[in-house]
Design a protein around this motif. Structure first.
Motif, PDB file in Angstrom:
ATOM      1  N   ARG A  32       0.841  -1.200   0.000  1.00 51.43           N
ATOM      2  CA  ARG A  32       0.000   0.000   0.000  1.00 51.43           C
ATOM      3  C   ARG A  32       0.872   1.244   0.000  1.00 51.43           C
ATOM      4  NH1 ARG A  32      -5.268  -1.174   1.507  1.00 51.43           N
ATOM      5  NH2 ARG A  32      -5.648  -3.373   1.011  1.00 51.43           N
ATOM      6  N   TRP A  33       0.419   2.265  -0.716  1.00 54.61           N
ATOM      7  CA  TRP A  33       1.157   3.521  -0.749  1.00 54.61           C
ATOM      8  C   TRP A  33       1.020   4.253   0.578  1.00 54.61           C
ATOM      9  CZ3 TRP A  33       4.817   4.662  -3.979  1.00 54.61           C
ATOM     10  CH2 TRP A  33       4.795   4.161  -5.278  1.00 54.61           C
ATOM     11  N   VAL A  34       2.147   4.693   1.114  1.00 53.69           N
ATOM     12  CA  VAL A  34       2.194   5.507   2.323  1.00 53.69           C
ATOM     13  C   VAL A  34       2.897   6.809   1.945  1.00 53.69           C
ATOM     14  CG1 VAL A  34       2.948   5.656   4.729  1.00 53.69           C
ATOM     15  CG2 VAL A  34       2.339   3.426   3.734  1.00 53.69           C
ATOM     16  N   VAL A  35       2.317   7.941   2.350  1.00 56.03           N
ATOM     17  CA  VAL A  35       2.803   9.244   1.899  1.00 56.03           C
ATOM     18  C   VAL A  35       3.157  10.113   3.100  1.00 56.03           C
ATOM     19  CG1 VAL A  35       2.257  11.300   0.532  1.00 56.03           C
ATOM     20  CG2 VAL A  35       1.305   9.073  -0.124  1.00 56.03           C
ATOM     21  N   VAL A  72       2.913  14.748   8.685  1.00 57.76           N
ATOM     22  CA  VAL A  72       1.977  13.661   8.932  1.00 57.76           C
ATOM     23  C   VAL A  72       2.149  12.615   7.828  1.00 57.76           C
ATOM     24  CG1 VAL A  72       0.233  15.045  10.137  1.00 57.76           C
ATOM     25  CG2 VAL A  72       0.127  14.842   7.650  1.00 57.76           C
ATOM     26  N   VAL A  73       1.758  11.392   8.139  1.00 57.52           N
ATOM     27  CA  VAL A  73       1.820  10.281   7.190  1.00 57.52           C
ATOM     28  C   VAL A  73       0.395   9.832   6.898  1.00 57.52           C
ATOM     29  CG1 VAL A  73       2.578   7.899   6.869  1.00 57.52           C
ATOM     30  CG2 VAL A  73       4.105   9.563   7.931  1.00 57.52           C
ATOM     31  N   SER A  74       0.116   9.486   5.648  1.00 58.06           N
ATOM     32  CA  SER A  74      -1.232   9.067   5.279  1.00 58.06           C
ATOM     33  C   SER A  74      -1.203   7.790   4.450  1.00 58.06           C
ATOM     34  CB  SER A  74      -1.939  10.172   4.485  1.00 58.06           C
ATOM     35  OG  SER A  74      -1.387  10.280   3.179  1.00 58.06           O
ATOM     36  N   ALA A  75      -2.344   7.099   4.471  1.00 59.84           N
ATOM     37  CA  ALA A  75      -2.554   5.932   3.618  1.00 59.84           C
ATOM     38  C   ALA A  75      -4.036   5.845   3.309  1.00 59.84           C
ATOM     39  CB  ALA A  75      -2.073   4.655   4.312  1.00 59.84           C
ATOM     40  N   TYR A  82      -6.458   7.959   5.723  1.00 61.26           N
ATOM     41  CA  TYR A  82      -6.199   7.967   7.168  1.00 61.26           C
ATOM     42  C   TYR A  82      -4.863   8.662   7.408  1.00 61.26           C
ATOM     43  CZ  TYR A  82      -9.976   4.584   7.565  1.00 61.26           C
ATOM     44  OH  TYR A  82     -11.196   3.965   7.502  1.00 61.26           O
ATOM     45  N   PHE A  83      -4.824   9.502   8.449  1.00 62.19           N
ATOM     46  CA  PHE A  83      -3.636  10.284   8.744  1.00 62.19           C
ATOM     47  C   PHE A  83      -3.108   9.953  10.138  1.00 62.19           C
ATOM     48  CE2 PHE A  83      -5.753  12.558   5.410  1.00 62.19           C
ATOM     49  CZ  PHE A  83      -4.739  13.114   4.649  1.00 62.19           C
TER      50      PHE A  83
END
Length: 306
Positions: A32-35, A72-75, A82-83
């Motif tokens: 899954r991509w995590v940004v 912050v990191v999101s997916a 979700y953050f």
């Protein structure tokens, strides 16, 4: 780098963590991509992204660290983003973030619970109206993120006083476009993920004619807190605990707390009578003076010789 630019560090930093699907004991999500996002007062932008590995682990890097920014990191999972909580990055250092949880979605399940409701009532303004701010804490006791089924079935709804005017959604965990007023209810169409701490806020105005406010309690409420700027107002509610008077931003408020409350519990705030002001008599005096002058003119005209 000098002046305001000195806050920008020349070295980057890294952050790592694990992506997990919550709700059923926790399952690591692979591929899954995590940004990683850098957010400032002016703009928010992604600075790095990566796919999670077979164990759900990920590692991201900010090329430069801005001490004035929030990271912050999101997916994305099941159509929702979700953050993480804000992450403190330090130049040339590696940081480990809390587990990033995502959930499956559903429009059914146990009722969303109202854990806390804070109602702040200001003193009357020049026109006699009062500003009211409500801050609520919602809890989803289920294992999946609650989403609205359609425009007729929101994720949560609650009552507000019928006389309320100029309703406006405030800051919190829900954007203004998913919080609306429908009659005497506030309805929320935004998703509510499992757990407590989802904050909802909104404000409205009570007209001058409201001398006694009956606060509607339409659902079980674990805790109700009141802040009343009219410190001489009379408050009644089951198991009410006065908290004294405290200063908030150079203003004095009487604090009260009660709860848990069942639906239909009586909560009443009786405001003191408005203080007498001499200027309120001005329109009356002008009217009386006009009548007296008119009557005197009529007498004078009758007394003139023919």
């Amino acid at each position: 780098m000098t002046g305001a630019g000195a806050s920008l560090a020349a070295q980057g930093a890294s952050v790592s963590g694990v992506l997990v699907r919550g709700g059923n004991g926790g399952t690591p999500l692979a591929g899954r991509w995590v940004v990683l996002h850098q957010v400032t007062m002016q703009v928010g932008a992604p600075v790095d992204s990566v796919r999670s590995d077979a164990r759900g682990r990920w590692r991201l890097r900010a090329p430069q660290v801005d001490s004035l920014a929030v990271y912050v990191v999101s997916a994305v999972h099941d159509g929702l983003a979700y953050f993480s909580q804000p992450i403190l990055l330090v130049a040339a250092q590696a940081t480990t973030a809390d587990t990033l949880l995502v959930y499956d979605t559903t429009s059914r399940g146990p009722a969303i619970q109202l854990r806390r409701r804070l109602v702040t009532v200001a003193k009357p303004k020049a026109d006699g109206a009062r500003d009211v701010l409500e801050i609520l804490e919602l809890e989803n006791p289920g294992r999946m993120t609650r989403v609205a089924a359609d425009s007729q079935h929101p994720t949560w709804a609650g009552a507000i006083p019928p006389p309320a005017l100029r309703f406006q959604a405030g800051s919190g965990d829900f954007s203004a476009d998913v919080v609306v007023r429908q009659g005497d209810r506030v309805v929320v169409f935004g998703p509510i993920q499992p757990g407590a701490g989802r904050q909802l806020s909104y404000g409205y105005v009570l007209p001058r004619s409201v001398r006694t406010l009956t606060l509607p309690i339409d659902q079980p409420t674990a805790e109700l807190d009141l802040l009343i700027e009219d410190t001489s107002a009379a408050v009644s509610a089951p198991s009410l605990v006065p908290g004294g008077v405290e200063q908030i931003e150079n203003r004095m408020f009487s604090r009260y707390r009660t709860g848990p409350l069942a639906a239909g519990a009586p909560v009443v705030i009786a405001f003191p009578a408005a203080p007498f002001r001499a200027e309120r008599l001005l329109p009356v005096l002008v009217g009386v003076l006009a009548i007296v002058m008119g009557f005197g003119l009529w007498i004078a005209l009758r007394r003139r010789p023919g």
